[in-house]
Design a protein around this motif. Structure first.
Motif, mmCIF file in Angstrom:
data_model
loop_
_atom_site.group_PDB
_atom_site.id
_atom_site.type_symbol
_atom_site.label_atom_id
_atom_site.label_comp_id
_atom_site.label_asym_id
_atom_site.label_seq_id
_atom_site.Cartn_x
_atom_site.Cartn_y
_atom_site.Cartn_z
ATOM 1 N N PHE A 126 0.811 -1.215 0.000
ATOM 2 C CA PHE A 126 0.000 0.000 0.000
ATOM 3 C C PHE A 126 0.848 1.271 0.000
ATOM 4 N N GLN A 127 2.026 1.187 -0.600
ATOM 5 C CA GLN A 127 2.955 2.312 -0.576
ATOM 6 C C GLN A 127 2.571 3.459 -1.502
ATOM 7 N N LYS A 128 1.519 3.310 -2.282
ATOM 8 C CA LYS A 128 1.094 4.398 -3.165
ATOM 9 C C LYS A 128 0.199 5.401 -2.443
ATOM 10 N N ASN A 129 0.116 5.296 -1.156
ATOM 11 C CA ASN A 129 -0.666 6.222 -0.344
ATOM 12 C C ASN A 129 -0.165 7.646 -0.594
ATOM 13 N N PRO A 130 -1.043 8.570 -0.971
ATOM 14 C CA PRO A 130 -0.609 9.950 -1.257
ATOM 15 C C PRO A 130 0.082 10.621 -0.070
ATOM 16 N N SER A 131 -0.343 10.301 1.138
ATOM 17 C CA SER A 131 0.273 10.901 2.323
ATOM 18 C C SER A 131 1.726 10.458 2.474
ATOM 19 N N LEU A 132 1.983 9.177 2.223
ATOM 20 C CA LEU A 132 3.351 8.671 2.299
ATOM 21 C C LEU A 132 4.218 9.340 1.244
ATOM 22 N N ASN A 133 3.683 9.486 0.060
ATOM 23 C CA ASN A 133 4.441 10.132 -1.016
ATOM 24 C C ASN A 133 4.712 11.599 -0.711
#
Length: 174
Positions: A126-133
């Motif tokens: 689930f690394q495509k989370n906008p917050s993580l980016n």
């Protein structure tokens, strides 16, 4: 096997985080089994209040290196306030199966502005989370990705994450 591999990878994170600080650190799973000699680094993964309150007394007297990580922002905030010399990490990932505002906030790392973790460990799938980016772009906080299983994921994550926890392949062959 996964925990051993994650343990070795997090040692690199510890070294990275300790350079400017040279203070105490904390880490995750199976802390009781590792905390035997003071030689090993401990990663304490703590989620329930009764557990992390008990573990704190052990960590305070532990002379080796350690770090604490949790998916519970209250744990990260507790250690920020009461043990600021501990290295703290926020675990997160897909929490869509959980309902409620707090799970939304954890998934999107919105609690980090209050808890100020020293690193973020995020679920690989689930690394495509906008917050993580967004955090990746705006912050220099070390990012850890877990658990990478396909070798292609390991290769594509090299530029995105500081540390990868992986299983099922030999990273030396990548």
């Amino acid at each position: 096997m996964l925990y051993l591999l994650g343990f070795l990878i997090l040692i690199g994170l510890l070294i990275f985080l300790l350079k400017p600080r040279m203070g105490r650190v904390d880490f995750g799973p199976f802390w009781a089994g590792i905390m035997l000699t003071g030689f090993f680094m401990i990663i304490a993964e703590l989620h329930r209040k009764i557990v992390w309150q008990r573990v704190t007394s052990y960590l305070d007297s532990y002379t080796g290196a350690f770090m604490v990580e949790s998916s519970n922002p209250l744990v990260v905030a507790y250690f920020k306030k009461h043990r600021p010399n501990y290295i703290r990490g926020q675990l997160s990932g897909d929490l869509s199966w959980q309902k409620g505002l707090i799970y939304f906030a954890i998934k999107h790392l919105l609690t980090n502005c209050l808890t100020r973790p020293d690193f973020i460990a995020y679920e690989h799938e689930f690394q495509k989370n906008p917050s993580l980016n967004l955090i990746r772009l705006l912050s220099r906080i070390p990012l850890v990705v877990y658990t990478v299983k396909p070798p292609q994921g390991y290769i594509s994550n090299k530029k995105r994450f500081d540390i990868q926890i992986f299983e099922g392949f030999d990273a030396k062959e990548m």
